[in-house]
Write a protein that holds these residues in place. Sequence first.
Motif, PDB file in Angstrom:
ATOM      1  N   MET A   1       0.818  -1.197   0.000  1.00 55.86           N
ATOM      2  CA  MET A   1       0.000   0.000   0.000  1.00 55.86           C
ATOM      3  C   MET A   1       0.858   1.255   0.000  1.00 55.86           C
ATOM      4  O   MET A   1       0.392   2.327   0.308  1.00 55.86           O
ATOM      5  N   SER A   2       2.146   1.133  -0.323  1.00 53.56           N
ATOM      6  CA  SER A   2       2.945   2.345  -0.375  1.00 53.56           C
ATOM      7  C   SER A   2       2.805   2.957  -1.761  1.00 53.56           C
ATOM      8  O   SER A   2       2.218   2.382  -2.661  1.00 53.56           O
ATOM      9  N   GLY A  76       1.348 -16.435   7.078  1.00 53.32           N
ATOM     10  CA  GLY A  76       2.400 -16.466   6.072  1.00 53.32           C
ATOM     11  C   GLY A  76       2.340 -15.330   5.066  1.00 53.32           C
ATOM     12  O   GLY A  76       3.269 -15.131   4.279  1.00 53.32           O
ATOM     13  N   TYR A  77       1.243 -14.607   5.064  1.00 55.83           N
ATOM     14  CA  TYR A  77       1.026 -13.516   4.100  1.00 55.83           C
ATOM     15  C   TYR A  77       0.587 -12.308   4.909  1.00 55.83           C
ATOM     16  O   TYR A  77      -0.595 -12.148   5.214  1.00 55.83           O
ATOM     17  N   THR A  78       1.540 -11.489   5.298  1.00 57.10           N
ATOM     18  CA  THR A  78       1.227 -10.395   6.224  1.00 57.10           C
ATOM     19  C   THR A  78       1.721  -9.055   5.691  1.00 57.10           C
ATOM     20  O   THR A  78       2.608  -9.004   4.832  1.00 57.10           O
ATOM     21  N   ASN A  79       1.149  -7.996   6.219  1.00 65.81           N
ATOM     22  CA  ASN A  79       1.667  -6.656   5.995  1.00 65.81           C
ATOM     23  C   ASN A  79       2.260  -6.169   7.305  1.00 65.81           C
ATOM     24  O   ASN A  79       1.527  -5.957   8.281  1.00 65.81           O
ATOM     25  N   TYR A  80       3.570  -6.034   7.345  1.00 59.32           N
ATOM     26  CA  TYR A  80       4.217  -5.525   8.549  1.00 59.32           C
ATOM     27  C   TYR A  80       5.480  -4.795   8.103  1.00 59.32           C
ATOM     28  O   TYR A  80       6.569  -5.371   8.050  1.00 59.32           O
ATOM     29  N   TYR A  81       5.288  -3.517   7.737  1.00 64.00           N
ATOM     30  CA  TYR A  81       6.356  -2.737   7.107  1.00 64.00           C
ATOM     31  C   TYR A  81       7.550  -2.508   8.021  1.00 64.00           C
ATOM     32  O   TYR A  81       8.642  -2.241   7.541  1.00 64.00           O
ATOM     33  N   GLU A  82       7.369  -2.646   9.333  1.00 66.42           N
ATOM     34  CA  GLU A  82       8.513  -2.519  10.231  1.00 66.42           C
ATOM     35  C   GLU A  82       9.538  -3.624   9.972  1.00 66.42           C
ATOM     36  O   GLU A  82      10.715  -3.483  10.305  1.00 66.42           O
ATOM     37  N   PHE A  83       9.059  -4.739   9.412  1.00 66.15           N
ATOM     38  CA  PHE A  83       9.977  -5.824   9.088  1.00 66.15           C
ATOM     39  C   PHE A  83      10.331  -5.813   7.610  1.00 66.15           C
ATOM     40  O   PHE A  83      11.491  -5.955   7.247  1.00 66.15           O
ATOM     41  N   ARG A 133     -14.130 -10.619   9.040  1.00 66.08           N
ATOM     42  CA  ARG A 133     -13.485 -10.411   7.750  1.00 66.08           C
ATOM     43  C   ARG A 133     -12.492  -9.253   7.908  1.00 66.08           C
ATOM     44  O   ARG A 133     -12.753  -8.301   8.635  1.00 66.08           O
ATOM     45  N   MET A 134     -11.347  -9.362   7.241  1.00 75.10           N
ATOM     46  CA  MET A 134     -10.419  -8.237   7.194  1.00 75.10           C
ATOM     47  C   MET A 134     -10.133  -7.911   5.741  1.00 75.10           C
ATOM     48  O   MET A 134      -9.753  -8.789   4.969  1.00 75.10           O
ATOM     49  N   ARG A 135     -10.340  -6.663   5.363  1.00 78.07           N
ATOM     50  CA  ARG A 135     -10.200  -6.235   3.975  1.00 78.07           C
ATOM     51  C   ARG A 135      -9.048  -5.236   3.899  1.00 78.07           C
ATOM     52  O   ARG A 135      -9.116  -4.134   4.459  1.00 78.07           O
ATOM     53  N   CYS A 136      -7.968  -5.635   3.227  1.00 77.96           N
ATOM     54  CA  CYS A 136      -6.825  -4.732   3.052  1.00 77.96           C
ATOM     55  C   CYS A 136      -7.157  -3.722   1.964  1.00 77.96           C
ATOM     56  O   CYS A 136      -7.857  -4.036   0.998  1.00 77.96           O
ATOM     57  N   VAL A 137      -6.617  -2.514   2.095  1.00 78.03           N
ATOM     58  CA  VAL A 137      -6.853  -1.461   1.104  1.00 78.03           C
ATOM     59  C   VAL A 137      -6.306  -1.863  -0.263  1.00 78.03           C
ATOM     60  O   VAL A 137      -6.706  -1.336  -1.291  1.00 78.03           O
ATOM     61  N   GLU A 170       0.245   3.602  19.121  1.00 76.37           N
ATOM     62  CA  GLU A 170       1.598   3.612  18.588  1.00 76.37           C
ATOM     63  C   GLU A 170       2.211   2.215  18.673  1.00 76.37           C
ATOM     64  O   GLU A 170       2.115   1.544  19.713  1.00 76.37           O
ATOM     65  N   THR A 171       2.863   1.819  17.594  1.00 77.08           N
ATOM     66  CA  THR A 171       3.624   0.557  17.558  1.00 77.08           C
ATOM     67  C   THR A 171       5.008   0.794  18.143  1.00 77.08           C
ATOM     68  O   THR A 171       5.520   1.915  18.106  1.00 77.08           O
ATOM     69  N   VAL A 172       5.622  -0.242  18.664  1.00 76.88           N
ATOM     70  CA  VAL A 172       6.971  -0.132  19.229  1.00 76.88           C
ATOM     71  C   VAL A 172       7.946   0.417  18.170  1.00 76.88           C
ATOM     72  O   VAL A 172       7.803   0.154  16.973  1.00 76.88           O
ATOM     73  N   GLN A 218       4.677 -11.757  13.388  1.00 75.52           N
ATOM     74  CA  GLN A 218       4.335 -11.095  12.126  1.00 75.52           C
ATOM     75  C   GLN A 218       2.882 -10.636  12.073  1.00 75.52           C
ATOM     76  O   GLN A 218       2.524  -9.764  11.288  1.00 75.52           O
ATOM     77  N   ASN A 219       2.031 -11.190  12.918  1.00 71.47           N
ATOM     78  CA  ASN A 219       0.640 -10.739  12.979  1.00 71.47           C
ATOM     79  C   ASN A 219       0.423  -9.678  14.057  1.00 71.47           C
ATOM     80  O   ASN A 219      -0.710  -9.247  14.271  1.00 71.47           O
ATOM     81  N   GLY A 220       1.502  -9.276  14.757  1.00 72.27           N
ATOM     82  CA  GLY A 220       1.369  -8.140  15.668  1.00 72.27           C
ATOM     83  C   GLY A 220       1.438  -8.453  17.139  1.00 72.27           C
ATOM     84  O   GLY A 220       0.905  -7.699  17.960  1.00 72.27           O
ATOM     85  N   VAL A 223       0.023  -7.720  21.166  1.00 69.59           N
ATOM     86  CA  VAL A 223      -1.341  -7.204  21.124  1.00 69.59           C
ATOM     87  C   VAL A 223      -1.476  -6.185  20.002  1.00 69.59           C
ATOM     88  O   VAL A 223      -0.585  -5.379  19.747  1.00 69.59           O
ATOM     89  N   ARG A 224      -2.600  -6.268  19.286  1.00 71.37           N
ATOM     90  CA  ARG A 224      -2.867  -5.365  18.171  1.00 71.37           C
ATOM     91  C   ARG A 224      -4.328  -4.946  18.202  1.00 71.37           C
ATOM     92  O   ARG A 224      -5.157  -5.552  18.878  1.00 71.37           O
ATOM     93  N   LEU A 225      -4.607  -3.927  17.433  1.00 70.50           N
ATOM     94  CA  LEU A 225      -5.983  -3.487  17.272  1.00 70.50           C
ATOM     95  C   LEU A 225      -6.627  -4.275  16.127  1.00 70.50           C
ATOM     96  O   LEU A 225      -5.941  -4.679  15.188  1.00 70.50           O
ATOM     97  N   LYS A 234      -5.753   0.147   9.538  1.00 70.53           N
ATOM     98  CA  LYS A 234      -6.121   0.726  10.835  1.00 70.53           C
ATOM     99  C   LYS A 234      -5.782  -0.224  11.987  1.00 70.53           C
ATOM    100  O   LYS A 234      -5.658   0.205  13.130  1.00 70.53           O
ATOM    101  N   SER A 235      -5.676  -1.506  11.672  1.00 70.96           N
ATOM    102  CA  SER A 235      -5.491  -2.514  12.726  1.00 70.96           C
ATOM    103  C   SER A 235      -4.011  -2.622  13.099  1.00 70.96           C
ATOM    104  O   SER A 235      -3.311  -3.573  12.749  1.00 70.96           O
ATOM    105  N   ILE A 236      -3.563  -1.648  13.848  1.00 73.48           N
ATOM    106  CA  ILE A 236      -2.144  -1.462  14.181  1.00 73.48           C
ATOM    107  C   ILE A 236      -1.612  -2.583  15.072  1.00 73.48           C
ATOM    108  O   ILE A 236      -2.289  -3.030  15.997  1.00 73.48           O
ATOM    109  N   LYS A 237      -0.383  -2.988  14.769  1.00 73.11           N
ATOM    110  CA  LYS A 237       0.241  -4.150  15.432  1.00 73.11           C
ATOM    111  C   LYS A 237       1.182  -3.740  16.558  1.00 73.11           C
ATOM    112  O   LYS A 237       1.676  -2.616  16.605  1.00 73.11           O
TER     113      LYS A 237
END
Length: 315
Positions: A1-2, A76-83, A133-137, A170-172, A218-220, A223-225, A234-237
């Motif tokens: 999504m960048s 196995g298929y995640t969005n986690y840009y910090e990594f 359901r979770m819908r990515c942008v 805020e994420t770590v 990798q899923n957060g 604890v995540r939102l 929006k579901s911050i990890k």
Amino acid sequence: MSRKIQPSEITPEALYISRRRFIKKAFLSTSASLLIASCSTQESDINPTLDPELSAFSSQTDDQGNILTPYNDITGYTNYYEFSTSKTQPTELAKNFVTDPWIIKIDGLVNNPTTLDRDQLLSMFESEERIYRMRCVEGWSMVIPWKGFPLKKILDIVEPTSDAKYVRFETVFDPEQMPGQNNPSFPWPYVEGLRMDEAYHDLTLLATGIYGKNLTPQNGAPVRLVVPWKYGFKSIKSIVHIEFVDEMPVSLWMAVGPSEYGFYANVNPNVDHPRWSQATERRIGESGRIETQMFNGYEDEVAALYEGMDLTINF
Ligand SMILES: Nc1nc2c(c(=O)[nH]1)N[C@H]1C(S)=C(S)[C@@H](COP(=O)(O)O)O[C@H]1N2
Ligand SMILES: [Mo]
């Protein structure tokens, strides 16, 4: 999504295979004993690593009858840009991410500011299972059995004052453990926000697990939102700070692309992303595309929160 990366999608073949495996597992979980009893030639099909914790979920669906996305796809298929901006790399790169000990600070415009450690978070409320359901942008979606508790349980403890209008998450920030945080194209740490009524909504979760297990890094973890009627970002990890504020927080994605990512980010098939349509989505593990639903199918529960707002402006 960048801005640089086109909405990319996992290879359909890989998904097809993992889907087949999952269906086979689900089937075997109820019929394995029969097959063994009959000494069937299909015995070699039985997966010795069949995970009883996962198979307990095999017949479950969401409120619309959709079957669950396989555990291996969710992890196995995640969005986690910090990594990494890749979908598959966070699994490996986050493998040794330290999530214990972990402290979350909860403060700002509240009567009872507090800090919670990981064990408190994981045990202070009875866990609920919520299939959302979770819908990515980017245009893909999953059906995920979360473990967690409504965020409002925390709000009831810290008691936001009447001045609190928004919650900021805020994420770590730990670039030594999170290689993606050395990427200067993003204003780290990852920030997200909710309006108070969104934060109090019963669908809004603090999630600590998936498929009955604690969250993978990798899923957060820890604890995540989870806000199921909004786009996945929006579901911050891996949250370390929850702050109650009187001004609308600027999320990482609003800062990166204000014309593309708004504060509300409600799933809305009628409001396209400037660079692509949001009318359809691909359910991970399934072929073809399905129609995206208003508020991701949670319209009955949440439409009232946005009554009178122009959702093309408040996107
Ligand atoms: N801290 C942080 N939280 C994040 C992200 C991220 O890169 N960093 N990605 C978001 C996006 S774009 C999505 S779609 C979801 C994906 O959640 P999942 O990887 O567990 O499926 O997490 C969201 N939360
Ligand atoms: Mo996303």
